[in-house]
Design a protein around this motif. Structure first.
Motif, PDB file in Angstrom:
ATOM      1  N   PRO A  24      -0.767   8.153  -0.814  1.00  0.00           N
ATOM      2  CA  PRO A  24      -1.239   7.602  -2.095  1.00  0.00           C
ATOM      3  C   PRO A  24      -2.744   7.336  -2.069  1.00  0.00           C
ATOM      4  O   PRO A  24      -3.330   7.084  -1.022  1.00  0.00           O
ATOM      5  N   ARG A  25      -3.342   7.382  -3.247  1.00  0.00           N
ATOM      6  CA  ARG A  25      -4.755   7.021  -3.388  1.00  0.00           C
ATOM      7  C   ARG A  25      -4.845   5.698  -4.135  1.00  0.00           C
ATOM      8  O   ARG A  25      -4.110   5.461  -5.093  1.00  0.00           O
ATOM      9  N   TYR A  26      -5.737   4.840  -3.701  1.00  0.00           N
ATOM     10  CA  TYR A  26      -5.874   3.516  -4.299  1.00  0.00           C
ATOM     11  C   TYR A  26      -7.309   3.314  -4.748  1.00  0.00           C
ATOM     12  O   TYR A  26      -8.257   3.798  -4.106  1.00  0.00           O
ATOM     13  N   SER A  27      -7.462   2.582  -5.848  1.00  0.00           N
ATOM     14  CA  SER A  27      -8.805   2.298  -6.344  1.00  0.00           C
ATOM     15  C   SER A  27      -9.441   1.129  -5.610  1.00  0.00           C
ATOM     16  O   SER A  27     -10.660   0.942  -5.654  1.00  0.00           O
ATOM     17  N   SER A  28      -8.613   0.341  -4.927  1.00  0.00           N
ATOM     18  CA  SER A  28      -9.116  -0.796  -4.160  1.00  0.00           C
ATOM     19  C   SER A  28      -8.918  -0.543  -2.678  1.00  0.00           C
ATOM     20  O   SER A  28      -8.135   0.324  -2.274  1.00  0.00           O
ATOM     21  N   THR A  29      -9.595  -1.309  -1.840  1.00  0.00           N
ATOM     22  CA  THR A  29      -9.464  -1.139  -0.395  1.00  0.00           C
ATOM     23  C   THR A  29      -8.246  -1.886   0.118  1.00  0.00           C
ATOM     24  O   THR A  29      -7.701  -2.778  -0.548  1.00  0.00           O
ATOM     25  N   ASP A  33      -6.423  -5.398  -1.086  1.00  0.00           N
ATOM     26  CA  ASP A  33      -5.023  -5.427  -1.520  1.00  0.00           C
ATOM     27  C   ASP A  33      -4.189  -6.450  -0.771  1.00  0.00           C
ATOM     28  O   ASP A  33      -3.308  -7.089  -1.352  1.00  0.00           O
ATOM     29  N   THR A  39      -0.209  -7.259  -4.476  1.00  0.00           N
ATOM     30  CA  THR A  39      -0.786  -5.942  -4.189  1.00  0.00           C
ATOM     31  C   THR A  39      -0.658  -5.567  -2.707  1.00  0.00           C
ATOM     32  O   THR A  39      -1.185  -4.530  -2.285  1.00  0.00           O
ATOM     33  N   ARG A  41       0.277  -4.041   0.721  1.00  0.00           N
ATOM     34  CA  ARG A  41       0.847  -2.746   1.087  1.00  0.00           C
ATOM     35  C   ARG A  41       0.627  -2.479   2.564  1.00  0.00           C
ATOM     36  O   ARG A  41      -0.311  -3.009   3.185  1.00  0.00           O
TER      37      ARG A  41
END
Length: 368
Positions: A24-29, A33, A39, A41
């Motif tokens: 997956p790609r995330y907009s936050s680090t 998270d 959030t 993970r």
């Protein structure tokens, strides 16, 4: 959170081909998270990119992801590893066959020595905990023992200790299956430790001669069905909160789930739901000591999944299987803070000790 499939007796470690699992790609680090439970993970990392890298820079990118996962969470999911799903399925099958043996047959192979750490452990014999005090652990075990049974397997060529195998006629192919899997897991451990070395600014082969004797422990785990009323007591769980002792743990889950990881930042537990075809990898106590606390040995536990109602007031949890490979340094390896993890402002937190001193001490307290 992933939706868990209904339990079926035959465990299937599904993956068409492991490199098809999308990362997956995330907009936050990750660091951002994990500060919130909403959030939180566990990072999913494609380790095939490390094995196939053609430059040190490419390797370093994956190494940094792995080290960052252990810094922030203490756990990662690995895909793209070298162990085929068919191999894992076969190990699960042979493990299930072993645990179906009569109790008296398994009792012949009983665990009896923390230095050997080999043999069958019956339900209620173990109580995992963060404590190293034998009296405290005994009291916890008497009050709320872990509701699981296990089979412990060490390296086969040990000069002093021997594995305790069932007869070939009792579980055909069991010994050969487990020895093959032991070697495969050792190979994964060696590769992941190379990446950790790079991520800690060490030579890639730094750990090679400190982990090459295969002083590991392969643990087959069976969590039998249990009435929900028996899990309602204070401190009761299928496996209570604990950390692992060695460098890394490679965990293979069935579809039932139940593993929960403590968010190190909020101290709340979050599910580590099964992702088909992955290995759940967590850092252990000795890797945390080696890294002077830079890498986390995170608390985790196994809780009961949703139960099937059997009457108005009672439910029954499904059976669960898992396989844990506890990776250890060589037993005579001296574990002391790495030079890249200490400084004048961050001196060593731990005194040097050997792998054997730490692990045997913890095991002796756990089972005494």
């Amino acid at each position: 959170m992933l939706v868990l499939r209904p339990f079926i007796r035959q465990v299937v470690f599904r993956a068409a081909r492991l490199h098809f699992i999308a990362t997956p790609r995330y907009s936050s680090t990750l660091a951002e998270d994990v500060r919130s439970d909403s959030t939180f993970r566990i990072p999913l990392i494609d380790f095939a990119a490390y094995k196939q890298a053609t430059s040190l820079a490419d390797k370093r990118r994956i190494a940094d992801d792995i080290v960052n996962g252990f810094k922030e969470v203490g756990f990662v999911y690995l895909t793209g590893h070298v162990i085929e799903p068919e191999t894992v399925n076969h190990v699960f099958q042979k493990s299930a066959e072993f645990f179906r043996l009569p109790e008296e047959t398994k009792a012949r192979l009983a665990w009896d020595d923390p230095k050997a750490n080999r043999g069958y452990v019956q339900v209620g014999r173990e109580r995992v905990t963060t404590s190293a005090d034998a009296a405290e652990i005994a009291a916890l075990r008497a009050k709320a023992p872990d509701t699981k049974e296990s089979m412990e397997i060490g390296r086969e060529n040990h000069p002093t200790f021997s594995n305790k195998w069932p007869q070939e006629t009792e579980v055909p192919g069991f010994k050969q299956t487990m020895l093959h899997f032991f070697q495969a897991c050792h190979d994964v451990h060696t590769m992941v430790m190379k990446s950790i070395a790079l991520g800690l600014d060490l030579p890639e082969d730094f750990f090679d001669n400190k982990i090459d004797r295969q002083d590991h422990n392969l643990r087959l785990l069976s969590y039998p069905p249990i009435r929900t009323s028996l899990l309602l007591g204070d401190g009761q769980a299928r496996a209570a909160s604990h950390t692992d002792y060695g460098t890394l743990t490679l965990l293979f889950q069935d579809s039932i789930g139940g593993l929960e990881v403590q968010n190190p930042h909020t101290k709340h537990y979050q599910p580590a739901s099964p992702i088909p075809g992955t290995i759940v990898v967590n850092a252990g106590d000795l890797l945390a000591r080696w890294s002077n606390g830079v890498l986390r040995s995170t608390l985790h536990r196994v809780v009961a999944p949703p139960a099937t109602k059997i009457n108005a007031t009672e439910g029954m949890t499904p059976a669960r299987q898992s396989i844990a490979f506890f990776c250890n340094p060589n037993f005579d390896a001296i574990i002391e803070s790495l030079p890249t993890c200490t400084s004048t402002s961050n001196p060593s937190r731990y005194p040097p000790l050997t792998t054997e001193q730490y692990i045997v001490g913890r095991l002796a307290a756990t089972y005494s």
